[in-house]
Design a protein around this motif. Structure first.
Motif, PDB file in Angstrom:
ATOM      1  N   ARG A   1       0.834  -1.195   0.000  1.00  0.00           N
ATOM      2  CA  ARG A   1       0.000   0.000   0.000  1.00  0.00           C
ATOM      3  C   ARG A   1       0.870   1.247   0.000  1.00  0.00           C
ATOM      4  O   ARG A   1       2.009   1.221   0.451  1.00  0.00           O
ATOM      5  CB  ARG A   1      -0.948   0.010   1.195  1.00  0.00           C
ATOM      6  N   GLN A   2       0.294   2.317  -0.517  1.00  0.00           N
ATOM      7  CA  GLN A   2       0.994   3.598  -0.550  1.00  0.00           C
ATOM      8  C   GLN A   2       0.046   4.693  -0.125  1.00  0.00           C
ATOM      9  O   GLN A   2      -0.955   4.957  -0.808  1.00  0.00           O
ATOM     10  CB  GLN A   2       1.555   3.885  -1.946  1.00  0.00           C
ATOM     11  N   ALA A   3       0.359   5.303   0.994  1.00  0.00           N
ATOM     12  CA  ALA A   3      -0.414   6.429   1.495  1.00  0.00           C
ATOM     13  C   ALA A   3       0.102   7.720   0.875  1.00  0.00           C
ATOM     14  O   ALA A   3       1.259   7.775   0.439  1.00  0.00           O
ATOM     15  CB  ALA A   3      -0.310   6.491   3.012  1.00  0.00           C
ATOM     16  N   PRO A   4      -0.715   8.756   0.838  1.00  0.00           N
ATOM     17  CA  PRO A   4      -0.275  10.029   0.245  1.00  0.00           C
ATOM     18  C   PRO A   4       1.002  10.542   0.903  1.00  0.00           C
ATOM     19  O   PRO A   4       1.105  10.607   2.128  1.00  0.00           O
ATOM     20  CB  PRO A   4      -1.451  10.966   0.522  1.00  0.00           C
ATOM     21  N   GLY A   5       1.982  10.870   0.066  1.00  0.00           N
ATOM     22  CA  GLY A   5       3.221  11.428   0.573  1.00  0.00           C
ATOM     23  C   GLY A   5       4.162  10.436   1.212  1.00  0.00           C
ATOM     24  O   GLY A   5       5.196  10.825   1.775  1.00  0.00           O
TER      25      GLY A   5
ATOM     26  N   TYR B   1       2.742 -10.893   7.475  1.00  0.00           N
ATOM     27  CA  TYR B   1       2.041  -9.625   7.653  1.00  0.00           C
ATOM     28  C   TYR B   1       2.993  -8.578   8.219  1.00  0.00           C
ATOM     29  O   TYR B   1       3.896  -8.894   9.000  1.00  0.00           O
ATOM     30  CB  TYR B   1       0.871  -9.790   8.618  1.00  0.00           C
ATOM     31  N   SER B   2       2.732  -7.344   7.879  1.00  0.00           N
ATOM     32  CA  SER B   2       3.435  -6.264   8.543  1.00  0.00           C
ATOM     33  C   SER B   2       2.869  -6.129   9.962  1.00  0.00           C
ATOM     34  O   SER B   2       1.725  -6.517  10.232  1.00  0.00           O
ATOM     35  CB  SER B   2       3.247  -4.950   7.792  1.00  0.00           C
ATOM     36  N   ASP B   3       3.660  -5.597  10.846  1.00  0.00           N
ATOM     37  CA  ASP B   3       3.213  -5.446  12.229  1.00  0.00           C
ATOM     38  C   ASP B   3       1.976  -4.554  12.331  1.00  0.00           C
ATOM     39  O   ASP B   3       1.148  -4.735  13.215  1.00  0.00           O
ATOM     40  CB  ASP B   3       4.340  -4.870  13.082  1.00  0.00           C
TER      41      ASP B   3
ATOM     42  N   ALA C   1       8.102 -13.645  -0.063  1.00  0.00           N
ATOM     43  CA  ALA C   1       8.996 -12.509   0.111  1.00  0.00           C
ATOM     44  C   ALA C   1       8.182 -11.331   0.622  1.00  0.00           C
ATOM     45  O   ALA C   1       6.953 -11.311   0.510  1.00  0.00           O
ATOM     46  CB  ALA C   1       9.679 -12.157  -1.202  1.00  0.00           C
ATOM     47  N   THR C   2       8.870 -10.348   1.169  1.00  0.00           N
ATOM     48  CA  THR C   2       8.193  -9.159   1.678  1.00  0.00           C
ATOM     49  C   THR C   2       8.763  -7.876   1.099  1.00  0.00           C
ATOM     50  O   THR C   2       8.270  -6.800   1.394  1.00  0.00           O
ATOM     51  CB  THR C   2       8.282  -9.104   3.214  1.00  0.00           C
ATOM     52  N   ARG C   3       9.792  -7.991   0.308  1.00  0.00           N
ATOM     53  CA  ARG C   3      10.407  -6.795  -0.268  1.00  0.00           C
ATOM     54  C   ARG C   3       9.744  -6.438  -1.585  1.00  0.00           C
ATOM     55  O   ARG C   3       9.541  -7.294  -2.447  1.00  0.00           O
ATOM     56  CB  ARG C   3      11.901  -7.007  -0.500  1.00  0.00           C
ATOM     57  N   GLU C   4       9.468  -5.173  -1.760  1.00  0.00           N
ATOM     58  CA  GLU C   4       8.852  -4.707  -2.995  1.00  0.00           C
ATOM     59  C   GLU C   4       9.671  -5.102  -4.216  1.00  0.00           C
ATOM     60  O   GLU C   4       9.121  -5.502  -5.243  1.00  0.00           O
ATOM     61  CB  GLU C   4       8.706  -3.182  -2.927  1.00  0.00           C
TER      62      GLU C   4
ATOM     63  N   GLU D   1       6.172   6.354   1.105  1.00  0.00           N
ATOM     64  CA  GLU D   1       6.683   5.285   0.258  1.00  0.00           C
ATOM     65  C   GLU D   1       5.695   4.109   0.275  1.00  0.00           C
ATOM     66  O   GLU D   1       4.948   3.910   1.242  1.00  0.00           O
ATOM     67  CB  GLU D   1       8.038   4.807   0.782  1.00  0.00           C
ATOM     68  N   ARG D   2       5.735   3.331  -0.784  1.00  0.00           N
ATOM     69  CA  ARG D   2       4.924   2.117  -0.815  1.00  0.00           C
ATOM     70  C   ARG D   2       5.493   1.138   0.221  1.00  0.00           C
ATOM     71  O   ARG D   2       6.716   0.991   0.341  1.00  0.00           O
ATOM     72  CB  ARG D   2       4.935   1.507  -2.208  1.00  0.00           C
ATOM     73  N   GLU D   3       4.580   0.462   0.939  1.00  0.00           N
ATOM     74  CA  GLU D   3       5.032  -0.421   2.008  1.00  0.00           C
ATOM     75  C   GLU D   3       4.358  -1.777   1.904  1.00  0.00           C
ATOM     76  O   GLU D   3       3.245  -1.919   1.388  1.00  0.00           O
ATOM     77  CB  GLU D   3       4.730   0.193   3.390  1.00  0.00           C
ATOM     78  N   PHE D   4       5.041  -2.776   2.441  1.00  0.00           N
ATOM     79  CA  PHE D   4       4.540  -4.144   2.468  1.00  0.00           C
ATOM     80  C   PHE D   4       3.366  -4.256   3.429  1.00  0.00           C
ATOM     81  O   PHE D   4       3.388  -3.688   4.518  1.00  0.00           O
ATOM     82  CB  PHE D   4       5.668  -5.082   2.898  1.00  0.00           C
ATOM     83  N   VAL D   5       2.354  -5.030   3.029  1.00  0.00           N
ATOM     84  CA  VAL D   5       1.207  -5.295   3.893  1.00  0.00           C
ATOM     85  C   VAL D   5       1.141  -6.775   4.256  1.00  0.00           C
ATOM     86  O   VAL D   5       1.107  -7.132   5.431  1.00  0.00           O
ATOM     87  CB  VAL D   5      -0.102  -4.857   3.211  1.00  0.00           C
ATOM     88  N   ALA D   6       1.106  -7.634   3.231  1.00  0.00           N
ATOM     89  CA  ALA D   6       0.963  -9.070   3.485  1.00  0.00           C
ATOM     90  C   ALA D   6       1.438  -9.855   2.267  1.00  0.00           C
ATOM     91  O   ALA D   6       1.440  -9.338   1.150  1.00  0.00           O
ATOM     92  CB  ALA D   6      -0.488  -9.425   3.796  1.00  0.00           C
ATOM     93  N   ALA D   7       1.836 -11.096   2.505  1.00  0.00           N
ATOM     94  CA  ALA D   7       2.242 -11.976   1.420  1.00  0.00           C
ATOM     95  C   ALA D   7       1.811 -13.395   1.739  1.00  0.00           C
ATOM     96  O   ALA D   7       1.634 -13.763   2.908  1.00  0.00           O
ATOM     97  CB  ALA D   7       3.753 -11.916   1.195  1.00  0.00           C
TER      98      ALA D   7
END
Length: 123
Positions: free
Chosen positions: A37-41, A59-61, A104-107, A43-49
């Motif tokens: 996911r990427q919130a306004p302003g 899952y991310s914490d 994997a969890t890395r973009e 970086e894109r971040e990992f959520v789940a795989a």
């Protein structure tokens, strides 16, 4: 593999949404799948795989215990069930695919991306 995410929308805090990601053009079970996911302003971040058969999930914490990732290989579809949503979950959510069977969890590990679906959580 081509990916198309759907299911986003506007929901009040504490509510739920289920995102879907339809895959085509490849053998779905050959891919590890993920949500970012990427919130306004930000970086894109990992959520789940999830690995190829759903046997391993990561899952991310920030979402652990509230979100559940799953997949239906017969339907070539990935899901993200989001419960107890918070305003800080507001973002564009992307599904992604990685070749191979090891999660994997890395973009950077994911080579195919969907177009994103907007999730907005109001307070």
């Amino acid at each position: 593999v081509q990916l198309q995410a759907s299911g986003g929308g506007l929901v009040q805090a504490g509510g739920s949404l289920r995102l879907s990601c339809a895959a085509s053009g490849g053998t779905f079970s050959n891919y590890v799948m993920g949500w970012f996911r990427q919130a306004p302003g930000k970086e894109r971040e990992f959520v789940a795989a999830i690995n190829w058969n759903g046997g391993s999930k990561y899952y991310s914490d920030s979402v652990k215990g509230r979100f559940t990732i799953s997949r239906d290989n017969a339907k070539n579809t990935l899901y993200l069930q989001m419960n107890s949503l918070k305003p800080e979950d507001t973002a564009v959510y992307y599904c992604a695919a990685k070749g191979g069977r090891f999660a994997a969890t890395r973009e950077a590990d994911f080579g195919s991306w969907g177009q994103g679906t907007q999730v907005t959580v109001s307070s």
